[in-house]
Design an enzyme around this catalytic site. Sequence first.
Site, PDB file in Angstrom:
ATOM      1  N   HIS A  20     -11.091  -2.153   0.600  1.00 27.32           N
ATOM      2  CA  HIS A  20     -10.741  -1.227   1.685  1.00 27.32           C
ATOM      3  C   HIS A  20     -11.413   0.148   1.567  1.00 27.32           C
ATOM      4  O   HIS A  20     -12.157   0.547   2.470  1.00 27.32           O
ATOM      5  CB  HIS A  20      -9.218  -1.125   1.815  1.00 27.32           C
ATOM      6  CG  HIS A  20      -8.768  -0.053   2.754  1.00 27.32           C
ATOM      7  ND1 HIS A  20      -9.025  -0.090   4.102  1.00 27.32           N
ATOM      8  CD2 HIS A  20      -8.104   1.111   2.533  1.00 27.32           C
ATOM      9  CE1 HIS A  20      -8.525   1.004   4.669  1.00 27.32           C
ATOM     10  NE2 HIS A  20      -7.974   1.743   3.746  1.00 27.32           N
TER      11      HIS A  20
ATOM     12  N   GLU B  88      -1.958   8.123  -2.522  1.00 29.20           N
ATOM     13  CA  GLU B  88      -0.874   7.449  -1.821  1.00 29.20           C
ATOM     14  C   GLU B  88      -0.409   6.208  -2.592  1.00 29.20           C
ATOM     15  O   GLU B  88       0.779   5.963  -2.740  1.00 29.20           O
ATOM     16  CB  GLU B  88      -1.390   7.031  -0.438  1.00 29.20           C
ATOM     17  CG  GLU B  88      -0.365   6.354   0.421  1.00 29.20           C
ATOM     18  CD  GLU B  88       0.308   7.354   1.341  1.00 29.20           C
ATOM     19  OE1 GLU B  88      -0.445   8.087   2.010  1.00 29.20           O
ATOM     20  OE2 GLU B  88       1.535   7.411   1.372  1.00 29.20           O
ATOM     21  N   ASP B  89      -1.344   5.434  -3.096  1.00 24.42           N
ATOM     22  CA  ASP B  89      -1.009   4.096  -3.589  1.00 24.42           C
ATOM     23  C   ASP B  89      -1.120   3.901  -5.100  1.00 24.42           C
ATOM     24  O   ASP B  89      -0.837   2.817  -5.593  1.00 24.42           O
ATOM     25  CB  ASP B  89      -1.917   3.048  -2.916  1.00 24.42           C
ATOM     26  CG  ASP B  89      -1.649   2.973  -1.424  1.00 24.42           C
ATOM     27  OD1 ASP B  89      -0.573   3.423  -1.011  1.00 24.42           O
ATOM     28  OD2 ASP B  89      -2.514   2.485  -0.691  1.00 24.42           O
TER      29      ASP B  89
ATOM     30  N   ASP C 168     -10.718   4.888   8.184  1.00 23.58           N
ATOM     31  CA  ASP C 168      -9.614   4.159   7.555  1.00 23.58           C
ATOM     32  C   ASP C 168      -8.941   3.272   8.598  1.00 23.58           C
ATOM     33  O   ASP C 168      -8.726   2.074   8.400  1.00 23.58           O
ATOM     34  CB  ASP C 168      -8.629   5.197   6.992  1.00 23.58           C
ATOM     35  CG  ASP C 168      -7.374   4.576   6.411  1.00 23.58           C
ATOM     36  OD1 ASP C 168      -7.504   3.576   5.684  1.00 23.58           O
ATOM     37  OD2 ASP C 168      -6.277   5.107   6.680  1.00 23.58           O
TER      38      ASP C 168
HETATM   39 MN    MN Z   1      -6.598   3.472   3.730  1.00 23.67          MN
END
Ligand code: MN
Length: 734
Positions: free
Chosen positions: A62, A90-91, A153
């Site tokens: 991604h 974020e992840d 994104d």
């Molecule tokens: Mn993303």
Amino acid sequence: MATLRHQIATNVLTVTRFRELLKKVRSYRPNDDLGLIRSAYNYSLLHHTGQQRASGEPYLVHPLEVACVLAEMKLDPIAIVAGLLHDSVEDTSVTIIDIRKEFGEQVAHIVEGVTKISKIDFASSEERQAENVRKMVLAMVDDIRVVLIKLADRLHNMRTLEHLPPERQQRIAKETLEIYAPIAHRLGMGKIRGELEDLGFRYMDPIGYDQVHAAVESRRKAGEHFLAQIEELLREKFKEAGIEALVQSRIKRLYSIHQKILRQRITVDQMYDLFAVRVIANNVQDCYGVLGIIHNLWRPVPSRIKDFIAMPRPNFYQSLHTSVIAENGQPFEVQIRTEEMHKMAEEGIAAHWKYKDGPVSAKDEQRLAWLRQVVEWQRDVSDPNEFLSTLKIDLYPEEVYTFTPKGKVVILPRDATPLDFAYTIHTEVGHTCVGAKVNGRMVPLRYRLHSGDIVEILTQAGHHPSRDWLSVVKSSRARNKIKHWMNVHQRERAIEIGRKLIEKEARKYRVALKDIKEPDFQRVASDYGLGRGDDLLAGIGYGKFPARQVLAKLSPAASESPGEADEEKQSAITSVVRRVFGGDHNAIKVKGHDDLLVYRARCCNPIRGEDIVGYVTRGKGVAVHSRNCPNVTNLMYESERRIAVEWARDTAAAAGYPVKLTLFCDDRAGMLKQITAIISDDNTNIRNIEVRTANSQANIDVVIDIEDLKHLELIVSGLRKIAGVHDVQRVQRV
Ligand code: MN
């Protein structure tokens, strides 16, 4: 074994893709050091290890694809790096601080912006809010690369949306159509916008999509053939006329077709612009020449000729538009423009600004001035990508966009506070506001809101506005609501006080107030130039009219009845005033009025001899301030409420006023004794003394009864003479 083989296979794929990315960036940035991009790739690889996308691919795919989209836009290495890292905060366990340490301030700033936008839940935003949310997203970022990464994104997420469950597909598709595609449109990114729209359409409305898709596909082959013939003919005619021009053609995109069908209630075949030809000429003169050739070849549709060259759209879009009908009856659109106009329309940032929106307001005019500047600036920068990647966005500088906890957007003026927010929600929410949480944290009511803040207002039944709020709020709505509340409620209070005063007066003259009928009130009110009896009572309460005078007019008996001693009368009023306000007014006279309610303002506690001014308050009579009182300048904004006051000459009952002094002095033995001696020598009463010491320094607060200004000056100068006393200050509030 199978999974390991799978892993190796995908790793080979990502490495290959990464090489393509580097090659692409090198093609338009031959002189840049791409080392940082390599580090970002490895960093992302390391931190997303073990994570998978819904498709089953490693997560790394991604960010890598997002970076590839950014490379397609020819963005700078910083943007590519930020693209590779955009989901890491974020992840994964990575923090912005880590990113800053590894990749520097700029990358960290961009990643932080992308993360911030990702955290917003647009799901609950209603249709009519979409424009606000779009503005908010633009207002939230100060670096355009944040928006471009967010768009890239979203594009990759849309391209791989098939792997998600239907409900999530719907939600993401809706958001894409409402928020992201229009942002791309506004930034003039036609290509991305088109793809986002068609993908969004496909998941949002699969049946509608299939219908339009089938309708276009059934006409595609014939359409492409038709357009090829038109192009061919045009090239030939241009050559004959000696005009150099580029000819392109296209079939309208599915989502645009869909929208037009809905909006105009027409079929695909009734559309004049399903097929369109674009001619890019060398200069403006040639554009008109091309238009002539086209109208000579085919019959134009009269109402569809538009000259946006002579009259550009507010967004500076320039082109000649015409629709013509071919021999076979097939209509098609032609757009004619120069290379420069084309660039503005297709790529120019914000070139599609406010496209198809309403008339230009004064505010838009300002934004357009900004845009004009941007366009000028763009001409000066040799590398348009340099321009793109460093442009600071300030698209909506005068507004902030905030959220309710339920996701409703609340637009406020810049520097607005939670109070403004509360009043925008509901007047009652504003009046009873006691506190606010922003993004889950308690904040003071003066807190300045930022775009993207989620604001929760805490209320308490029975709470009401205070005058200070007027200096806190920024929106005129909140200001007006607070002022209105003040007027209404203080008026109520003034009426109540007015009624009490006149009742008191009536008892004194043994007049039964209940015998005075409403018409009499009405009559006297109009004598004073007032509309209603209540206005009269309010006037008495505000201290504008003496109660005795009003009573005499109401009931002639009152003026005839044997008066009591003036002093007694005054003290009777005073007792009402004292009861209602707790003030004292014996020593102050209002020039030209006998029995106005007077009290010393508590903010400055003026003492006899000081220069004073009176101010007719709402509901409290006349407040007397020291002329030096800082509140005076603030209060005197309504000059008609200013009133002359003076100290009464007769001071028989002068017991003095409590005045608080603070002494700053050395902390040494005997200091306190010397101070009290100076004060007592003047026969001055000491009400209270408090001493605080620290680092052999002392602060001494002393409250003494002062008769007048001379008395105070004497004591202060005496205190200042004591060795070790550095300063003596009068504290306004006792
Ligand atoms: Mn993303």
